[in-house]
Enzyme design. Structure first.
Site, PDB file in Angstrom:
ATOM      1  N   LEU A  79       0.810  -1.221   0.000  1.00 49.21           N
ATOM      2  CA  LEU A  79       0.000   0.000   0.000  1.00 49.21           C
ATOM      3  C   LEU A  79       0.842   1.270   0.000  1.00 49.21           C
ATOM      4  O   LEU A  79       0.325   2.366   0.190  1.00 49.21           O
ATOM      5  CB  LEU A  79      -0.958  -0.008   1.192  1.00 49.21           C
ATOM      6  CG  LEU A  79      -1.919  -1.200   1.220  1.00 49.21           C
ATOM      7  CD1 LEU A  79      -2.782  -1.168   2.468  1.00 49.21           C
ATOM      8  CD2 LEU A  79      -2.777  -1.250  -0.036  1.00 49.21           C
ATOM      9  N   CYS A  80       2.133   1.120  -0.217  1.00 43.48           N
ATOM     10  CA  CYS A  80       3.054   2.254  -0.242  1.00 43.48           C
ATOM     11  C   CYS A  80       3.049   2.878  -1.636  1.00 43.48           C
ATOM     12  O   CYS A  80       3.107   2.170  -2.641  1.00 43.48           O
ATOM     13  CB  CYS A  80       4.450   1.744   0.130  1.00 43.48           C
ATOM     14  SG  CYS A  80       5.611   3.029   0.516  1.00 43.48           S
ATOM     15  N   HIS A  81       2.970   4.196  -1.697  1.00 43.13           N
ATOM     16  CA  HIS A  81       2.975   4.887  -2.986  1.00 43.13           C
ATOM     17  C   HIS A  81       4.333   4.747  -3.664  1.00 43.13           C
ATOM     18  O   HIS A  81       5.363   4.885  -3.005  1.00 43.13           O
ATOM     19  CB  HIS A  81       2.684   6.380  -2.794  1.00 43.13           C
ATOM     20  CG  HIS A  81       1.298   6.649  -2.337  1.00 43.13           C
ATOM     21  ND1 HIS A  81       0.936   6.616  -1.006  1.00 43.13           N
ATOM     22  CD2 HIS A  81       0.171   6.947  -3.027  1.00 43.13           C
ATOM     23  CE1 HIS A  81      -0.353   6.889  -0.906  1.00 43.13           C
ATOM     24  NE2 HIS A  81      -0.845   7.087  -2.113  1.00 43.13           N
ATOM     25  N   MET A 116       9.008   5.080   4.761  1.00 44.20           N
ATOM     26  CA  MET A 116       9.093   3.665   4.383  1.00 44.20           C
ATOM     27  C   MET A 116      10.312   3.411   3.504  1.00 44.20           C
ATOM     28  O   MET A 116      10.941   2.349   3.599  1.00 44.20           O
ATOM     29  CB  MET A 116       7.811   3.208   3.685  1.00 44.20           C
ATOM     30  CG  MET A 116       6.585   3.211   4.589  1.00 44.20           C
ATOM     31  SD  MET A 116       6.796   2.295   6.135  1.00 44.20           S
ATOM     32  CE  MET A 116       7.126   0.658   5.524  1.00 44.20           C
ATOM     33  N   GLU A 117      10.669   4.376   2.675  1.00 42.41           N
ATOM     34  CA  GLU A 117      11.845   4.225   1.822  1.00 42.41           C
ATOM     35  C   GLU A 117      13.120   4.183   2.662  1.00 42.41           C
ATOM     36  O   GLU A 117      14.018   3.371   2.398  1.00 42.41           O
ATOM     37  CB  GLU A 117      11.891   5.351   0.790  1.00 42.41           C
ATOM     38  CG  GLU A 117      10.855   5.227  -0.311  1.00 42.41           C
ATOM     39  CD  GLU A 117       9.410   5.514   0.098  1.00 42.41           C
ATOM     40  OE1 GLU A 117       8.502   5.202  -0.686  1.00 42.41           O
ATOM     41  OE2 GLU A 117       9.169   6.049   1.203  1.00 42.41           O
ATOM     42  N   ASP A 131      23.727 -11.595   4.560  1.00 40.85           N
ATOM     43  CA  ASP A 131      23.946 -12.534   3.458  1.00 40.85           C
ATOM     44  C   ASP A 131      25.427 -12.699   3.144  1.00 40.85           C
ATOM     45  O   ASP A 131      25.906 -13.814   2.939  1.00 40.85           O
ATOM     46  CB  ASP A 131      23.195 -12.063   2.212  1.00 40.85           C
ATOM     47  CG  ASP A 131      23.465 -12.961   1.019  1.00 40.85           C
ATOM     48  OD1 ASP A 131      23.225 -14.184   1.135  1.00 40.85           O
ATOM     49  OD2 ASP A 131      23.927 -12.457  -0.013  1.00 40.85           O
TER      50      ASP A 131
END
Length: 170
Positions: A79-81, A116-117, A131
């Protein structure tokens, strides 16, 4: 009882998930900073700092992975633009004796924030470190991924306390 539908912007009046309509919001400068830690054996930190990892330059790979992830956040978080980011920086700092601190800063001129980014950049940079080093240290811990600050938009400025910005143990 709290009516979460009123408090959560991604939930409509029926309780269904939705992408928020930001078309009426003004375009403003949006900046966010997030940070996180990867805790490891001191020998793993020395290996990273000395550039001796078998898979190559761990910090360079993690920086690039974090930047790439920030640019793909709209693809990863449903739901993130999708945003056109104007700048992304990821710094990785060794913190003796047993951790690295990751700090990501994201910037855009837009109608919605870039928190969010920044959080995605830190998360993927941390996963990349894991990793690349898991062959020598499977006990590494990704920890304390948090929003440090954000500015721009209707909700104003948020800053986590300054003491939380340093490389430190829990």
């Amino acid at each position: 009882m709290i009516d979460h539908a009123l408090a959560l912007t991604h939930i409509d009046e029926r309780g269904a998930a939705r992408m928020v309509d930001v078309s009426e919001k003004p375009v403003t400068l949006r900046v966010a900073k997030a940070s996180g830690l990867v805790i490891m054996k001191p020998s793993t930190l020395r290996m990273i700092s000395d550039g001796a990892a078998a898979k190559g330059d761990v910090m360079a790979a993690a920086r690039i992975a974090g930047i790439a992830a920030a640019k793909r956040t709209g693809d990863l978080i449903p739901l993130c633009h999708p945003l056109g980011l104007d700048a992304v920086s990821v710094t990785i700092t060794p913190c003796e004796p047993d951790r690295v601190k990751i700090l990501a800063t994201t910037t855009t001129l837009g109608r919605t924030g870039v928190e969010m980014e920044a959080l995605t950049a830190v998360s993927v940079a941390a996963l990349t470190i894991y990793d690349m080093c898991k062959a020598v240290d499977r006990a590494m811990e990704i920890s304390q991924i948090v929003l440090q600050e954000k500015s721009g938009g209707r909700s104003g400025v948020y800053r986590r306390s300054a003491s939380d910005l340093a490389c430190q143990s829990r």
